[in-house]
Every structure is written in C-alpha cells, then in structure tokens.
Design a protein around this motif. Structure first.
Motif, short mmCIF file in Angstrom:
data_model
loop_
_atom_site.label_atom_id
_atom_site.label_comp_id
_atom_site.label_asym_id
_atom_site.label_seq_id
_atom_site.Cartn_x
_atom_site.Cartn_y
_atom_site.Cartn_z
N LEU B 163 0.86 -1.18 0.00
CA LEU B 163 0.00 0.00 0.00
C LEU B 163 0.90 1.23 0.00
CD1 LEU B 163 -2.49 -1.21 2.74
CD2 LEU B 163 -2.95 -1.05 0.30
N ASP B 164 0.85 2.02 -1.09
CA ASP B 164 1.73 3.19 -1.23
C ASP B 164 0.96 4.44 -0.82
OD1 ASP B 164 3.61 5.04 -1.87
OD2 ASP B 164 3.77 4.50 -3.99
N GLU B 165 1.26 4.96 0.35
CA GLU B 165 0.58 6.14 0.91
C GLU B 165 -0.94 6.07 0.73
OE1 GLU B 165 2.09 9.60 1.62
OE2 GLU B 165 3.98 9.48 0.53
N PRO B 166 -1.56 5.02 1.28
CA PRO B 166 -2.99 4.84 1.02
C PRO B 166 -3.87 5.88 1.70
CG PRO B 166 -2.25 3.26 2.64
CD PRO B 166 -1.02 3.98 2.16
N THR B 167 -3.37 6.52 2.74
CA THR B 167 -4.26 7.43 3.48
C THR B 167 -4.12 8.88 3.03
OG1 THR B 167 -2.56 7.72 5.17
CG2 THR B 167 -4.19 6.01 5.55
N ALA B 168 -3.23 9.11 2.05
CA ALA B 168 -2.99 10.50 1.63
C ALA B 168 -4.27 11.20 1.20
CB ALA B 168 -1.97 10.53 0.49
N SER B 196 4.18 5.09 4.16
CA SER B 196 3.49 6.31 4.55
C SER B 196 4.49 7.29 5.13
CB SER B 196 2.40 6.01 5.58
OG SER B 196 1.83 7.22 6.03
N HIS B 197 4.17 8.57 5.02
CA HIS B 197 5.00 9.59 5.66
C HIS B 197 4.45 9.95 7.03
CE1 HIS B 197 7.89 10.48 2.62
NE2 HIS B 197 6.97 10.54 1.69
N ARG B 198 3.28 9.41 7.37
CA ARG B 198 2.64 9.83 8.61
C ARG B 198 3.10 8.93 9.75
NH1 ARG B 198 -3.38 11.25 6.28
NH2 ARG B 198 -2.61 12.75 4.76
N LEU B 199 3.86 9.51 10.65
CA LEU B 199 4.50 8.73 11.70
C LEU B 199 3.49 8.03 12.60
CD1 LEU B 199 7.38 11.14 12.73
CD2 LEU B 199 7.50 9.13 11.29
N ASP B 200 2.42 8.74 12.96
CA ASP B 200 1.48 8.10 13.91
C ASP B 200 0.83 6.87 13.30
OD1 ASP B 200 1.36 10.69 13.02
OD2 ASP B 200 -0.73 10.97 13.61
N GLU B 201 0.64 6.87 11.97
CA GLU B 201 0.07 5.68 11.33
C GLU B 201 1.01 4.49 11.49
OE1 GLU B 201 -0.71 6.51 7.28
OE2 GLU B 201 -2.32 7.93 7.74
N ILE B 202 2.30 4.78 11.32
CA ILE B 202 3.28 3.70 11.43
C ILE B 202 3.18 3.06 12.81
CG2 ILE B 202 5.75 3.15 11.31
CD1 ILE B 202 4.53 4.19 8.69
N PHE B 203 3.10 3.93 13.83
CA PHE B 203 3.11 3.39 15.18
C PHE B 203 1.82 2.69 15.54
CE2 PHE B 203 6.64 6.36 15.44
CZ PHE B 203 7.59 5.54 16.04
N SER B 204 0.70 3.12 14.97
CA SER B 204 -0.55 2.48 15.38
C SER B 204 -0.85 1.25 14.55
CB SER B 204 -1.71 3.49 15.28
OG SER B 204 -1.96 3.81 13.95
N LEU B 205 -0.26 1.11 13.36
CA LEU B 205 -0.67 0.03 12.46
C LEU B 205 0.42 -1.02 12.25
CD1 LEU B 205 -2.99 -0.85 10.55
CD2 LEU B 205 -1.81 0.39 8.72
N CYS B 206 1.67 -0.60 12.25
CA CYS B 206 2.72 -1.50 11.74
C CYS B 206 3.42 -2.25 12.85
CB CYS B 206 3.73 -0.70 10.94
SG CYS B 206 2.95 0.18 9.58
N ASP B 207 3.84 -3.47 12.51
CA ASP B 207 4.55 -4.31 13.46
C ASP B 207 6.04 -3.98 13.45
OD1 ASP B 207 2.22 -5.97 14.12
OD2 ASP B 207 2.38 -6.54 12.00
#
Lengths: 332, 497
Positions: B163-168, B196-207
């Motif tokens: 998924l390449d920047e899906p939330t943009a 994604s460039h959005r740091l909070d997404e990384i922390f809430s979604l990614c392992d």
C-alpha cells in the motif's frame, strides 16, 4: 566518431541533402526521357501548374510547424476561386481596382474560414484533424451550394476577367516567367523572411516544438496557432484564385485532394507532423518533387491510377530516407 | 518464515545509482512499514517488486524461493499486488467488473450473476458489504475505490500487498476503516508492506519498520522499540555536507509579497514575503501543494483568492504573460517537458520570453545583439556547451537547467521561482546550479525555491517555509532551520502532541 568530424562522409552528405539529390535525380530522369522536358516552355508550364500547390503548402507548413494539420485547404481554395469568378461580373465597376477588390475579398474570406479553424483548435482545444475535417466538408458544401454544383463561368471580354486570365496565362514580358510563378516566388521569399527573421516566426516554430514551455515562458502560444490557421486559410483562398486565373473558370471541385499533396510536400521536405521542424525552402523542394513525379509519368504516358500508387511509394521512400538521416545524425 | 525477502537490491538510472544495497524481509501476517525521505528509494524498490523496473543486482525471494520478476505479469503470478496512490480502476465499468477484470478476457460470454456473487463475497470479507457490485466504479468515493482496488488484488489470491501512501487522500474516519481492513487482511495471513509519511500511522498500524536512506537500507526495527524522534533521526541522520557555496550580501527591500493565496482544491491561506537578495525555501512532502503555489503566483493556474505584490505594488496576474511583465520568472519542475525547448538551439531558448530587449522594430530579430547577449549569459552561468547553436536536448541535466534559467536573465526578472531546480542532476551539476542561484540573489533577485531535499533547503536558503496538505505549517530560519525541524512541520508531528 572515428572519422574526422570536419570531413563528413559521402553517406552523411547524401542523407542530409537527400531531397536535393532526389530532385536532381528526377530532373535527370525527366531530361533523359524527353527532349521536351528541358525546354523553358515546359519548365514554365510545370511551375505555373504547381503555383497553387506551392501556396497551399506554405500555409500547411505554418500549421504543421505549430503541431497541427489543416484538411480544409482544398475546400477553402475552391471557395476562393469561385468567389472571384462570381464576384467579377457582379461588381458595378471594372478593371484593376475591381480585380483587387475581388481578390482581397476572397482572400479575406479564406482567412476568416482559417480563423474559425484557429479558434476551434487554439481557443477550444479541439484536435486540428477534427476541426479542419469539419471545415473541409462545410466549405466544400458551401462551394457546391453557391454554384449549384456547376462551374462558374464569366464573360471573357470583361476587362476585370481579362486582367485575371492574363495573369494566369501570360508571363513577364521578355523573360517569359509566368506571373503566378513570380507571385509565388515573392510570397516564398516573404515567408522565408518571416519565419527566419522575425520573433513571430521563431515562436511559431517553438510552439510546435514544445507548447508547454512556450506557455510557461509567458508567451501566448494560442496566438501563434491561431495565426497559422488564419494565414493558411488566406493562402489557400489565394491558391484557388490562381487556379481560376489559369483555367478561366471557377469550379466547386477545385482542390479536391489538395490537402494531401500539401501535407506530402511538407513531409517530403522534412517537416515533422508533431510540429517544431520544417522550412519553407525544403517544403518547396517537396512541391517540385511531387510536380516532377507527375511530369515524368505523364511523359512516360503512365495512366492516372498507377500514378497515384507510384506517388505514394515515393512519399514513403522520401520519409524513410529522412528517418535514416535522423538516426545517423544521432549516432554522430 | 519470511514471506518476502528482498536482498541487496541495486538499480541504476543512466549511471546514477537509485538503489544500492536496499532490501528488507517481511513475514506473512505482518504489517511492515517502509520509510524514508523523498528520493530515498522506496518507490523504486516497490516498482522493482511490481515488475515495473528490473533490478541490476540483488535477489528477491518469495516464500524462501528465489524468483525473477521481469514484468508486471510475473509479479501478479507470484501473488504480489501494489495499490498506488493513483488507482488503476476502469471508471466506466462496474465494481464487479473491476474486481474481476482479469477473468473478463476468458470465454465468450460474461456471467454477470456469478461475477456479482464473487465480488460480493470479497467485499463482505473486507467488511464492505454495503458496496453494490453493480455500481459504476467511477461514481464511488475515493475511499471506496481504494477498497475496490484491494478486492481486485485479493481476487487474484495475492499474498503480498503493498500500500503506497494509502491514506494521503482519505479522511480520518475513512482511514480508520482502512486500518480495520488492513488488520483483517493481516490476520488472514497476508504480508502487507505499508508506505506512509505519517509517523502516527506507522506506530498504530505497523509491526516492524524498515528505513531506507539514499538508496540503501539503514535497518529494520520493531516499532515498539522506537519512538517518533528516534525514527525521524534514523530517516535523516547525516551531516550537512559542505558543498553549498557561500553567498555574500544582505537582503534588501521586500520584492515579492503573497497574501492569503488560495488555488485549486488544495492550496489555501498561503502568505509570505521575499526580499531582494534573499533565497526563500519552500519545504514539505510531495503533494503538499508547493508546486501549485508557484504556479498560482506565476499565473499558470488560476488564483481563487489572494493578493500578489511586487515592490509593494499590487499586481493582478491572470496568465504567465502578466507575471513575466510584472517581473516574475518560473523555472518549472519538469525541465524536459516544460522548461526547455529540447530540439531548439540554446539561443532560441534564451530568447523565449515576451520581454526580449534585443528585438528590433516589429519583432525583427537582431541576430548579432542576441548572439552577443547569449554568449555573455553562457559565460556568466558557466554553461558547458559546444556553442550557443547547440540544441538544448544535447546538454546534460544541469546545463539544461541553466538554459531554462537564461530567458529570465534576458527578460530581467526580479523574482525567480524555482521548482525542484536540482532534481535529477548529479552532485557536480547541483553545486553549479547553487552557484547560479547565489549569483542571481547577489545581483538583487528575490529567489523562491521549492525543494524536496532538506539539505538543499538548509544549505541554500535564508528562511524556509514548510507546507503541509496545502497550508502553511510554519517558518524556520537560523538555528531552527534543521532537518528535524522541517520533517516535523512537514509531517505534522508538532500537531500530534
């Protein structure tokens, strides 16, 4: 790379100037085929016949330089030729002034039709192929309507008409160079000057080369496209008048297929259909090549239908040679 | 075991290394983040995985087996699907037809009922049973089109989903629904690579997260072991190199003032000013609206709101022609398509301006004057070309950029807008372009420079304004002007806490 760049190889000379060699070859073949070819009389006749095509090809080149195409040139030529034929007897006065008024009016009307093309393409962003295709059928339809499909004849003894047909059939006293050819030479010189020596010409070519860059430089790219179509319309109408002058009759079937010959002349002359490349001089060589092909085949009594096939083959050959030329240049 | 393993991937474009030693491994049932600055190599790496590019070196393993992916069909057969920011939906076909588009080619007749049933099944599995398979895809919202894209990937049994920047392009609510969907897929055993460039997404979604920098992998970490600051440091962590030439002189009067500018659907409420002799940078992520701001000032796109003043005087700019006459020049992002006439001589490029002081009466070309002026510019800009009659297309990228700048020196513009002036040129040419920019500023021009390279912004600019999602996120200068500062403003971390 291996050879001295200052001494171009024979191949590269042949490739670079291929259309000149082709023209020379055709001229030699014609001379060998017929002793009449290299007479002044025959050459002048040939050029006289080519004059309308030369005018239309200059107009077509302007449009092609901006990256467009104009399919309506033949129909506009028909209207120009007929317009003059119909207007001359209708005017309440005679002579040179009357002729001038007729020609001026017809050319202006041609420019108007071209301007409509220009507005559709440059203003409304319509594809030039489509816009001018529509103009081609509309102008042809108008030509048929105006004449009821019949040739428009005019009284031969009308002073105005005598000047016009004299222009079309006679030559410069002493030299014998036909008047239409002289006129075309002047127009060729004018457009060579405009394209090479004025900012307008340079920017017309630039628009075809990269319209985005021209627009982002703050220049009105649409204006160059609009003007090219307008001038093409004017030159086409003038070409039609030349046909009427030579044949002493205006017909609504003038110039059918003329757009194809004009495009062929530009392409043989090395113009890029995508725009941005092409010169008046080379386009005129293209006109001469097309003319000579026809002349040779007439001399050899080749029937009309095979002539079309041979013409097509020669166009393909000319363009193929330019493709090879472009590739060789890139490798150097 | 690792589902996907990319090892030591390298890729060159025309002699410039885009990737050298990039790679990562991701497990089935994992959401794996791929992070890095613009130009770090994320997109190139993913395009190699998708078969859009072929790699020059390295190895790709799927399920432990080395595979070769030389075209997009290979990638699809290996179970790889990538959802790009721009969708590849056929907007005139129905949802079901889009999802099952590959099966449309088989057989003579289309069994609509079976297709709809299969599409409904996939949509239900994703928790979107309210999407009607018979609906025309183009009429759906962006978020729902994205769901259709994902279902299309699942219809061909994809086991690796990128998924390449899906939330943009999504709202907060839509983002939440997407995250639910991603977690659902993860639990079903799909290996998900998330960019994604959005740091909070990384922390809430990614392992786990893999960080790329300058075309190489920095490392892979468990997201639980990182915080915002350490992740940002991993992404930039390098020293300011000393290749930015010194600029002398102090800024003078204010030359350009932009007030409450709005344009298009994205850009709004942008205000800033630039002085003569000053270089102002505009930072931000790709898509933040930086190019749009420049184009709006230049009149290339319509201005929906705002005021532009040059030397304190208000100008109404409706076209690039107006802008040039007001003293503004733009060097566009896309040098080859918009900046230069590649097939024309350098001279013609230099004279491509409505304000050409060398023209004579009625636009007659005075060749000697033009040649003289172009020769002078050629030596002033240190342009490397055989002659001023050489076609611009034969020059190197850096020299083409100089050619694109030439016309603004001819027209004598006082405000120069530069959009990514060093994109795609090598380091040596970059320094040359920096030198030219400094020279222009030293001669009294006001320069506005958009750049995605933070080093460049820090090294070249007196001040930097940072944009995020079409708005001004902040301004940095002096000691605040750091990579961390730009990144934080560009990604909006300041607003998270």
């Amino acid at each position: 790379m291996s050879t001295n760049p200052k001494a171009p190889s024979l191949v590269s000379i042949l490739v670079t100037y291929n259309i000149y060699f082709m023209l020379a070859a055709l001229a030699i073949i014609s001379t060998l085929l017929s002793e009449h070819f290299l007479t002044l009389q025959n050459l002048f006749n040939l050029l006289r016949q080519l004059a309308p095509l030369a005018l239309v090809s200059i107009g077509m080149l302007l449009v092609i330089l901006t990256g467009g195409i104009d399919l309506s040139v033949g129909s506009v030529a028909a209207i120009g030729g007929m317009g003059v034929a119909m207007a001359m007897p209708a005017l309440p006065f005679d002579g040179a002034t009357a002729l001038f008024v007729c020609i001026f009016g017809a050319v202006l009307f041609g420019a108007l039709l071209g301007a409509i093309n220009g507005v559709l393409v440059a203003g409304f962003g319509m594809a030039s192929f489509v816009a001018t295709l529509a103009m081609m059928t509309m102008a042809r339809g108008l030509a048929y309507m105006l004449s009821n499909g019949q040739p428009v004849r005019f009284p031969r003894d009308l002073p105005t008409a005598q000047i016009l047909t004299g222009f079309g059939s006679k030559g410069v006293p002493g030299i014998g160079l036909p008047w239409p050819v002289l006129a075309v030479l002047v127009i060729i010189a004018l457009f060579i000057f405009l394209l090479r020596r004025t900012n307008w010409g340079r920017l017309t070519v630039a628009t075809g080369s990269n319209e985005d860059a021209v627009r982002l430089a703050g220049l009105p790219a649409w204006r160059y496209k609009f003007l090219a179509f307008t001038l093409c319309g004017a030159l086409s109408a003038l070409a039609g008048i030349f046909v009427t002058a030579r044949t002493a009759v205006g017909t609504p079937v003038t110039g059918i297929g003329l757009e194809l010959d004009a495009i062929a002349a530009c392409v043989i002359g090395g113009a890029l259909l995508s725009g941005g490349r092409g010169t008046v001089t080379n386009t005129m060589i293209g006109v001469l090549i097309l003319g000579l092909i026809g002349n040779i085949m007439n001399l050899m009594s080749v029937p009309a239908y095979p002539q079309q096939i041979i013409k097509g083959v020669i166009i393909i050959l000319a363009v193929l040679m330019q493709g090879i030329g472009a590739r060789t240049k890139r490798r150097v | 075991m690792d589902r996907l393993d990319m090892r030591q991937i390298s890729k060159e474009f025309g002699g410039i290394a885009a990737l050298s030693g990039a790679g990562f491994s991701a497990r089935a049932g994992e959401v794996h983040a791929l992070m890095g600055e613009n130009g770090a190599g994320k997109s190139t790496l993913m395009k190699i995985l998708a078969g859009a590019y072929t790699h020059d070196g390295g190895e790709i393993r799927i399920g432990g087996e080395p595979v070769s992916i030389s075209n997009p069909q290979d990638a699809i057969r290996k179970g790889i699907s990538i959802i790009y920011q721009e969708f590849s939906l056929a907007s005139d076909l129905t949802v079901a037809e889009n999802i099952l588009i590959e099966t449309l080619g088989h057989g003579l007749f289309v069994d609509r009922r079976a297709m709809d049933a299969r599409a409904t099944e996939l949509l239900t599995r994703m928790g979107f049973d309210d999407i009607d398979p018979g609906e025309i895809a183009g009429g759906l919202t962006i978020a729902r089109q994205q769901v259709v894209e994902i279902c299309k990937a699942l219809s061909r049994d994809c086991s690796i989903l990128v998924l390449d920047e899906p939330t943009a392009v999504l709202t907060t609510h839509e983002t939440e629904k997407l995250f639910d969907l991603v977690r659902r897929l993860r639990d079903q055993g799909v290996c998900i690579v998330y960019i994604s460039h959005r740091l909070d997404e990384i922390f809430s979604l990614c392992d786990r997260v893999t960080v790329l920098k300058d075309g190489a992998t920095v490392g892979t970490w468990e997201t639980a072991a990182l915080d915002h600051k350490s992740l940002v440091n991993l992404m930039i962590g390098r020293e300011l190199k000393d290749f930015f030439p010194e600029r002398h002189g102090t800024p003078g009067e204010v030359a350009l003032e932009v007030e409450a500018l709005a344009a298009g659907t994205l850009v709004s409420d942008i205000s800033f000013s630039v002085r003569r002799g000053e270089v102002l940078g505009i930072g931000g992520l790709v898509g933040a609206g930086r190019t749009e701001v420049l184009r709006a000032i230049f009149g290339a796109d319509p201005l929906s709101h705002g005021e532009i003043r040059i030397d304190g005087k208000r100008h109404v700019i409706r076209s690039p022609g107006n802008a040039v006459r007001a003293g503004i020049g733009l060097v566009p992002e896309d040098r080859k398509q918009q900046g230069c006439l590649l097939h024309m001589p350098i001279l013609n490029n230099a004279m491509l301006t409505p304000v050409n002081p060398h023209l004579g009466f009625l636009g007659l070309i005075r060749e000697a004057r033009e040649r003289g002026a172009t020769e002078a510019l050629r030596s002033r800009l240190n342009l490397k070309a055989a002659s001023i009659d050489a076609e611009a297309g034969t020059l190197s990228g850096g020299n083409q950029q100089k050619v694109a700048i030439m016309k603004w020196l001819v027209s004598g513009c006082e405000v120069l807008l530069l959009d990514e002036p060093t994109r795609g040129v090598d380091v040596g040419a970059k320094v040359e372009i920096y030198r030219v920019i400094n020279e222009l500023a030293a001669n009294g021009a006001a320069v506005v420079m958009v750049s995605s390279e933070m080093l460049e912004l820090i090294g070249m600019c007196d001040r930097v304004i940072v944009m995020r999602a079409g708005r001004l996120a902040g301004e940095l200068s002096g000691a605040q002007l750091t990579e961390e500062g730009i990144i934080e403003l560009a990604m909006g971390r300041k607003h998270v806490h």
